[in-house]
Enzyme design. Sequence first.
Site, mmCIF file in Angstrom:
data_model
loop_
_atom_site.group_PDB
_atom_site.id
_atom_site.type_symbol
_atom_site.label_atom_id
_atom_site.label_comp_id
_atom_site.label_asym_id
_atom_site.label_seq_id
_atom_site.Cartn_x
_atom_site.Cartn_y
_atom_site.Cartn_z
ATOM 1 N N SER A 198 -37.418 17.142 -13.313
ATOM 2 C CA SER A 198 -36.547 17.633 -12.084
ATOM 3 C C SER A 198 -37.490 18.165 -10.910
ATOM 4 O O SER A 198 -37.010 18.154 -10.399
ATOM 5 C CB SER A 198 -36.353 19.275 -12.119
ATOM 6 O OG SER A 198 -37.320 20.191 -12.476
ATOM 7 N N LYS A 242 -40.505 25.123 -9.950
ATOM 8 C CA LYS A 242 -39.040 24.460 -8.807
ATOM 9 C C LYS A 242 -40.612 24.942 -7.530
ATOM 10 O O LYS A 242 -40.989 25.375 -7.842
ATOM 11 C CB LYS A 242 -38.012 25.494 -9.438
ATOM 12 C CG LYS A 242 -37.421 25.026 -10.486
ATOM 13 C CD LYS A 242 -36.527 24.394 -10.369
ATOM 14 C CE LYS A 242 -36.242 23.907 -11.625
ATOM 15 N NZ LYS A 242 -35.616 22.507 -12.083
#
Length: 199
Positions: A111, A149
């Site tokens: 991701s 993230k």
Amino acid sequence: MWVVLVRASLMGSLREGSGNKPLQLNPSPAVRQAQARVRSMLQNLLIETRARYLGPAAQDPAPLSRPISAVRIQLGFPSPAEDFQDDEIDLNRVLVRNPAATYMYKAEGWSMLHEGICDGDILLVDRSVTAHDGDIVVASWDGNQPACKVLRVAVDHIELHSRNPHFQPIVLSPGTEVEVFAVVGVARQMRRGGGRGLF
């Protein structure tokens, strides 16, 4: 993606109301195997980037000095290089600036691909560095496995964004207890023979 081509002479028989049964195309075993491989690759790209704890950085590691060339590496068309050495660097000091507060995690997932963080990379986290809006972080909340993230700080909540368009942001509701640590480096061991790439 696989495309099966049908001859134009067969297309007429597939028209609605033609009275013929639909044409059944059975892909060969090689095509089925390739399709399964493509599906598997696409599923791998949809795995969130988690951070698996590896341990703290060494407190007093032996110096790992390596020569560094004074010649800059060209990323475009190569130019004739001069053959001399400028200095040495200690890789431990380059990668770990604060050993007492530095920990290592292994990235698992894709991701963060567009940020250059790949599955299997080692994330260097410095817990003494204050994370700010827009920083790459390792975050943990509500007992979840830590995730790598991009931190986004709103007025009343925190969001964790991926760097892959296939992943939606994680929006943490106000009052959620979250630990956020800044990622200060990424280490990667390249594998020969193309073993590092996506496919």
